[in-house]
Write a protein that holds these residues in place. Structure first.
Motif, PDB file in Angstrom:
ATOM      1  N   LEU A 172       1.783   0.208  -8.036  1.00 58.95           N
ATOM      2  CA  LEU A 172       0.896  -0.810  -7.477  1.00 58.95           C
ATOM      3  C   LEU A 172       0.041  -1.441  -8.576  1.00 58.95           C
TER       4      LEU A 172
ATOM      5  N   TRP B 215      -7.397  -0.711  -2.721  1.00 56.04           N
ATOM      6  CA  TRP B 215      -7.243  -1.836  -3.648  1.00 56.04           C
ATOM      7  C   TRP B 215      -8.563  -2.134  -4.348  1.00 56.04           C
ATOM      8  N   ARG B 216      -9.646  -2.014  -3.609  1.00 62.92           N
ATOM      9  CA  ARG B 216     -10.954  -2.267  -4.229  1.00 62.92           C
ATOM     10  C   ARG B 216     -11.212  -1.274  -5.358  1.00 62.92           C
TER      11      ARG B 216
ATOM     12  N   CYS C 219      -7.767  -9.827  -3.603  1.00 61.62           N
ATOM     13  CA  CYS C 219      -7.164  -8.489  -3.566  1.00 61.62           C
ATOM     14  C   CYS C 219      -8.210  -7.394  -3.374  1.00 61.62           C
ATOM     15  N   ARG C 220      -9.369  -7.594  -3.942  1.00 61.69           N
ATOM     16  CA  ARG C 220     -10.425  -6.585  -3.850  1.00 61.69           C
ATOM     17  C   ARG C 220     -10.873  -6.356  -2.406  1.00 61.69           C
TER      18      ARG C 220
ATOM     19  N   LEU D  74      -8.988   0.146  -7.224  1.00 57.37           N
ATOM     20  CA  LEU D  74      -8.154  -0.224  -8.367  1.00 57.37           C
ATOM     21  C   LEU D  74      -8.747  -1.408  -9.129  1.00 57.37           C
ATOM     22  N   VAL D  75      -9.216  -2.414  -8.392  1.00 53.01           N
ATOM     23  CA  VAL D  75      -9.783  -3.605  -9.037  1.00 53.01           C
ATOM     24  C   VAL D  75     -11.086  -3.266  -9.747  1.00 53.01           C
TER      25      VAL D  75
ATOM     26  N   LEU E 275      -7.569 -11.406  -8.124  1.00 48.12           N
ATOM     27  CA  LEU E 275      -7.840  -9.976  -7.972  1.00 48.12           C
ATOM     28  C   LEU E 275      -9.265  -9.743  -7.486  1.00 48.12           C
TER      29      LEU E 275
ATOM     30  N   SER F  15       0.818  -1.212   0.000  1.00 49.55           N
ATOM     31  CA  SER F  15       0.000   0.000   0.000  1.00 49.55           C
ATOM     32  C   SER F  15       0.852   1.262   0.000  1.00 49.55           C
TER      33      SER F  15
ATOM     34  N   VAL G  70      -8.832  -6.365   0.285  1.00 48.64           N
ATOM     35  CA  VAL G  70      -7.742  -5.929   1.159  1.00 48.64           C
ATOM     36  C   VAL G  70      -8.055  -4.589   1.814  1.00 48.64           C
ATOM     37  N   CYS G  71      -8.435  -3.614   1.017  1.00 50.37           N
ATOM     38  CA  CYS G  71      -8.734  -2.281   1.549  1.00 50.37           C
ATOM     39  C   CYS G  71      -9.509  -1.502   0.490  1.00 50.37           C
TER      40      CYS G  71
ATOM     41  N   LEU H 247      -0.155  -5.410  -9.411  1.00 57.64           N
ATOM     42  CA  LEU H 247      -1.422  -6.137  -9.400  1.00 57.64           C
ATOM     43  C   LEU H 247      -1.762  -6.722 -10.769  1.00 57.64           C
TER      44      LEU H 247
END
Length: 305
Positions: free
Chosen positions: A60, A83-84, A76-77, A86-87, A72, A53, A79-80, A64
């Motif tokens: 990042l 990150w969500r 990964c979605r 970004l996904v 993902l 992070s 995690v925080c 990813l």
């Protein structure tokens, strides 16, 4: 035991010496504890150094983009929030698509960029399910029995048998065998559930390729029919393909044929593909001597030009 020998034994075993009774553990043990504490500190420092992070967003994204799409979306979605975001965004998935440098990959990326989905997460589902170039028909050769198909049994109904003739590039050398009355089976494919989205389906830059194999036993003739329809969201027929080849005659050396068709210039609004084929024998023999169908396929492709 001699004094020197006793001292060596005390150090190696961690036992206190006679003169150390009541003074706590020997220094060798204390040093071991200090080493353990140092290792723990180094481990914590190492783990702190793996906090992705802290990376700049563009770096990042690059990291990813090497993670499988399913991971993902599944791990990964969660995690925080960062990150969500970004996904759920489009930049990550466009970066993943850009890795395919083939002519097909470049064409796909160009079309996707021109017809981005209104709902960004649709691009994530597209990368996860990979509907372009994949056979959307499930269980095309009977590997799973009659599962995935809606069947109507005529005569003695459908069964699965081994091929009499090798079918090239088929996932299995098995087939569905019909009987002495018309048997049919069908699938309805939801193109959006497969990973495509409306803007892409309506872009005019895709084609839908149909293929089906059918044949006969050497000692019994058969008949075959195929219907494929392109449907809109209300199941209204927008385009169709139908074929009923001449029957295969008895004593035919295990004749086998491929039927193909390509839907191009696809009309706006196509959301489903309806696929149905029929088979029966021409001798009206009890059992399973009718048309043998296998390796059915519906494949969506990107037009390269």
């Amino acid at each position: 035991m001699k004094g020197a020998e006793l001292g060596i034994w005390q150090f190696a075993s961690g036992k206190p010496g006679l003169g150390d009774m009541g003074k706590g553990p020997p220094r060798a043990v204390a040093g071991s504890r200090a080493g353990t504490m140092g290792a723990s500190a180094r481990k914590r420092k190492y783990e702190e150094g793996l906090d992705l992070s802290q990376l700049p967003p563009e770096l990042l994204l690059e990291v990813l983009s090497h993670v499988p799409p399913r991971s993902l979306l599944g791990s990964c979605r969660r995690v925080c929030r960062g990150w969500r975001a970004l996904v759920d965004g489009q930049a990550l998935w466009l970066l993943i698509l850009a890795r395919d440098s083939s002519a097909e990959g470049r064409a796909l990326l160009a079309v996707v960029r021109s017809y981005l989905p209104a709902v960004p997460i649709a691009l994530a589902r597209f990368c996860e399910r990979r509907p372009i170039g994949r056979n959307l028909i499930r269980n095309p050769c009977g590997q799973e029995g009659l599962r995935q198909w809606v069947v109507e049994h005529g005569g003695d109904g459908w069964v699965v048998d081994e091929n009499k003739t090798t079918i090239p590039e088929a996932p299995a050398q098995t087939c569905f065998v019909s009987s002495y009355r018309w048997c049919n089976k069908k699938q309805v494919l939801d193109l959006e559930k497969e990973g495509l989205w409306p803007e892409l389906l309506d872009s005019g830059r895709i084609e839908i390729c149909i293929s089906d194999w059918w044949g006969a036993r050497h000692d019994c003739g058969c008949q075959y029919q195929l219907t494929v329809q392109l449907l809109d969201a209300n199941q209204t027929v927008l385009d169709k393909f139908y074929v009923a080849p001449d029957p295969i005659e008895q004593w035919n050396n295990n004749a086998c044929f491929q039927v193909t068709h390509v839907f191009s210039n696809i009309k706006t609004g196509v959301r489903f593909v309806f696929f149905q084929h029929w088979g029966q024998d021409t001798q009206f023999w009890a059992g399973h001597y009718g048309a043998r169908v296998t390796n059915s396929s519906v494949i969506v492709r990107i037009l390269l030009s």
